[in-house]
Design a protein around this motif. Structure first.
Motif, PDB file in Angstrom:
ATOM      1  N   UNK A  58       0.829  -1.193   0.000  1.00 52.24           N
ATOM      2  CA  UNK A  58       0.000   0.000   0.000  1.00 52.24           C
ATOM      3  C   UNK A  58       0.867   1.248   0.000  1.00 52.24           C
ATOM      4  N   UNK A  59       0.546   2.187  -0.862  1.00 44.84           N
ATOM      5  CA  UNK A  59       1.375   3.390  -1.002  1.00 44.84           C
ATOM      6  C   UNK A  59       0.644   4.667  -0.580  1.00 44.84           C
ATOM      7  N   UNK A  60      -0.673   4.592  -0.358  1.00 42.29           N
ATOM      8  CA  UNK A  60      -1.416   5.803  -0.029  1.00 42.29           C
ATOM      9  C   UNK A  60      -2.727   5.459   0.660  1.00 42.29           C
ATOM     10  N   UNK A  61      -3.353   6.491   1.232  1.00 39.11           N
ATOM     11  CA  UNK A  61      -4.674   6.337   1.817  1.00 39.11           C
ATOM     12  C   UNK A  61      -4.718   5.414   3.027  1.00 39.11           C
ATOM     13  N   UNK A  62      -5.849   4.750   3.193  1.00 42.95           N
ATOM     14  CA  UNK A  62      -6.048   3.866   4.345  1.00 42.95           C
ATOM     15  C   UNK A  62      -5.010   2.753   4.416  1.00 42.95           C
ATOM     16  N   UNK A  63      -4.534   2.296   3.264  1.00 38.83           N
ATOM     17  CA  UNK A  63      -3.674   1.103   3.221  1.00 38.83           C
ATOM     18  C   UNK A  63      -2.189   1.447   3.088  1.00 38.83           C
ATOM     19  N   UNK A  96     -14.239  -3.590   1.664  1.00 38.60           N
ATOM     20  CA  UNK A  96     -15.597  -3.996   1.286  1.00 38.60           C
ATOM     21  C   UNK A  96     -15.655  -5.077   0.205  1.00 38.60           C
ATOM     22  N   UNK A  97     -14.617  -5.183  -0.607  1.00 38.01           N
ATOM     23  CA  UNK A  97     -14.623  -6.161  -1.695  1.00 38.01           C
ATOM     24  C   UNK A  97     -13.841  -7.434  -1.372  1.00 38.01           C
ATOM     25  N   UNK A  98     -13.373  -7.556  -0.133  1.00 39.93           N
ATOM     26  CA  UNK A  98     -12.631  -8.755   0.270  1.00 39.93           C
ATOM     27  C   UNK A  98     -13.457  -9.536   1.284  1.00 39.93           C
ATOM     28  N   UNK A  99     -13.716 -10.794   0.978  1.00 35.60           N
ATOM     29  CA  UNK A  99     -14.515 -11.638   1.867  1.00 35.60           C
ATOM     30  C   UNK A  99     -13.752 -11.900   3.174  1.00 35.60           C
ATOM     31  N   UNK A 100     -14.341 -11.626   4.317  1.00 37.29           N
ATOM     32  CA  UNK A 100     -13.646 -11.820   5.600  1.00 37.29           C
ATOM     33  C   UNK A 100     -13.477 -13.299   5.969  1.00 37.29           C
ATOM     34  N   UNK A 150     -19.907  -6.492   4.060  1.00 39.20           N
ATOM     35  CA  UNK A 150     -20.914  -5.447   4.275  1.00 39.20           C
ATOM     36  C   UNK A 150     -20.571  -4.584   5.480  1.00 39.20           C
ATOM     37  N   UNK A 151     -20.064  -5.200   6.545  1.00 41.01           N
ATOM     38  CA  UNK A 151     -19.763  -4.450   7.769  1.00 41.01           C
ATOM     39  C   UNK A 151     -18.687  -3.401   7.535  1.00 41.01           C
ATOM     40  N   UNK A 152     -17.633  -3.774   6.793  1.00 48.74           N
ATOM     41  CA  UNK A 152     -16.576  -2.791   6.538  1.00 48.74           C
ATOM     42  C   UNK A 152     -17.076  -1.693   5.619  1.00 48.74           C
ATOM     43  N   UNK A 153     -17.993  -2.028   4.731  1.00 46.52           N
ATOM     44  CA  UNK A 153     -18.572  -1.009   3.848  1.00 46.52           C
ATOM     45  C   UNK A 153     -19.380   0.005   4.655  1.00 46.52           C
ATOM     46  N   UNK A 154     -20.134  -0.486   5.634  1.00 48.94           N
ATOM     47  CA  UNK A 154     -20.914   0.426   6.481  1.00 48.94           C
ATOM     48  C   UNK A 154     -19.993   1.347   7.282  1.00 48.94           C
ATOM     49  N   UNK A 155     -18.899   0.779   7.802  1.00 49.30           N
ATOM     50  CA  UNK A 155     -17.944   1.612   8.542  1.00 49.30           C
ATOM     51  C   UNK A 155     -17.308   2.646   7.624  1.00 49.30           C
ATOM     52  N   UNK A 156     -16.951   2.224   6.418  1.00 49.81           N
ATOM     53  CA  UNK A 156     -16.327   3.149   5.471  1.00 49.81           C
ATOM     54  C   UNK A 156     -17.254   4.316   5.157  1.00 49.81           C
ATOM     55  N   UNK A 157     -18.533   4.027   5.057  1.00 52.34           N
ATOM     56  CA  UNK A 157     -19.496   5.072   4.718  1.00 52.34           C
ATOM     57  C   UNK A 157     -19.883   5.939   5.907  1.00 52.34           C
ATOM     58  N   UNK A 158     -19.885   5.341   7.108  1.00 50.49           N
ATOM     59  CA  UNK A 158     -20.454   6.047   8.255  1.00 50.49           C
ATOM     60  C   UNK A 158     -19.480   6.362   9.382  1.00 50.49           C
ATOM     61  N   UNK A 159     -18.370   5.641   9.448  1.00 49.10           N
ATOM     62  CA  UNK A 159     -17.426   5.847  10.547  1.00 49.10           C
ATOM     63  C   UNK A 159     -15.998   5.595  10.040  1.00 49.10           C
ATOM     64  N   UNK A 162     -13.282   4.347  12.572  1.00 49.54           N
ATOM     65  CA  UNK A 162     -13.381   2.934  12.941  1.00 49.54           C
ATOM     66  C   UNK A 162     -12.900   2.047  11.802  1.00 49.54           C
ATOM     67  N   UNK A 163     -13.233   2.436  10.565  1.00 47.68           N
ATOM     68  CA  UNK A 163     -12.768   1.674   9.398  1.00 47.68           C
ATOM     69  C   UNK A 163     -11.251   1.710   9.324  1.00 47.68           C
ATOM     70  N   UNK A 164     -10.676   2.903   9.503  1.00 45.74           N
ATOM     71  CA  UNK A 164      -9.215   3.044   9.443  1.00 45.74           C
ATOM     72  C   UNK A 164      -8.541   2.214  10.531  1.00 45.74           C
ATOM     73  N   UNK A 165      -9.157   2.154  11.705  1.00 42.56           N
ATOM     74  CA  UNK A 165      -8.584   1.373  12.812  1.00 42.56           C
ATOM     75  C   UNK A 165      -8.572  -0.119  12.468  1.00 42.56           C
ATOM     76  N   UNK A 166      -9.655  -0.600  11.869  1.00 45.21           N
ATOM     77  CA  UNK A 166      -9.706  -2.010  11.473  1.00 45.21           C
ATOM     78  C   UNK A 166      -8.685  -2.321  10.375  1.00 45.21           C
TER      79      UNK A 166
END
Length: 246
Positions: A58-63, A96-100, A150-159, A162-166
């Motif tokens: 990862x070179x930028x952003x969250x990753x 959001x596109x990776x199956x947990x 779906x859960x990570x997508x909801x965090x990405x959109x709303x929190x 929390x998404x960045x922490x995960x």
């Protein structure tokens, strides 16, 4: 006698098909080399060219600063098979596109089926770069119930915090396994070594000195995944050869 001749012809046909497939896969590998993708390194397995080993940085952003190992699994009749290749991460990646559960990347939103001659593996890797560079954009036009996580997508959109922490947890977990004993004896498996001053020091100095002589790229290109610097990881030219299956 007729049965023997028929069997020989069948074996020759299978051998010819294998040769043709191996060269098509080699062509895909050469295209990836020519694209000079930044932060993505892949190589076909020595034992099975339908399985590729890869590492994504990862070179930028969250990753940013993430290091994720993954495998590319090609269909048996690749590239003539309409089934798309599969990308599976070795460890959990929060996206959001990776199956947990399976750690597989859903590429169906970009590649509904594989079009031989039009779709190529370098495009698949570019897509992977894009969805990690901007995960929100990657799911903008996708219904939330169609996403792998779906859960990570909801965090990405709303929190976002929390998404960045995960995401950081998954980065830490993945990096903790960088120096693990390889799970395979395949000589093409990408291996990392701890930094050793006497071994790697001269190489580091050479990289530092060469940077001062490299002409900076022209501005305005936007980055777009092009190579922007030097790296410790490099797949040797000519290391993969067709007909490597023994």
């Amino acid at each position: 006698m007729t049965l023997d001749v028929d069997a020989q012809k069948k074996d020759e046909k299978i051998l010819l098909a294998t040769i043709q497939q191996e060269y098509k896969i080699l062509a895909e590998y050469k295209m990836i080399e020519s694209e000079k993708l930044s932060g993505v390194y892949v190589i076909p397995s020595y034992a099975n060219s339908l399985q590729w080993f890869g590492v994504f940085f990862g070179r930028q952003g969250f990753y940013e600063n993430g290091v994720f190992r993954f495998s590319i699994l090609l269909p048996d009749r690749f590239p003539d098979d309409k089934n798309v290749p599969a990308i599976v991460f070795q460890h959990n990646v929060v996206h959001p596109l990776v199956c947990p559960y399976t750690n597989s990347l859903d590429i169906s939103h970009a590649f509904q089926e594989w079009r031989c001659g039009e779709d190529h593996l370098w495009q698949l890797l570019k897509y992977m770069q894009a969805i990690f560079a901007d995960p929100l954009e990657s799911i903008r036009n996708v219904a939330i119930n169609e996403l792998s996580n779906v859960e990570s997508a909801k965090l990405l959109n709303n929190n976002r915090d929390a998404f960045a922490a995960q995401v950081q947890e998954s980065i830490t977990e993945s990096k903790s396994h960088i120096y693990d004993t390889p799970p395979t004896e395949d000589p093409h498996y990408i291996v990392f070594e701890q930094f050793q001053t006497d071994v790697h020091g001269p190489v580091l100095e050479k990289i530092r000195s060469s940077r001062s002589t490299v002409t900076p790229p022209e501005s305005g290109g936007g980055g777009g995944g092009a190579a922007t610097g030097l790296s410790w990881v490099k797949v040797k030219e000519g290391e993969f050869k067709p007909l490597s299956i023994e």
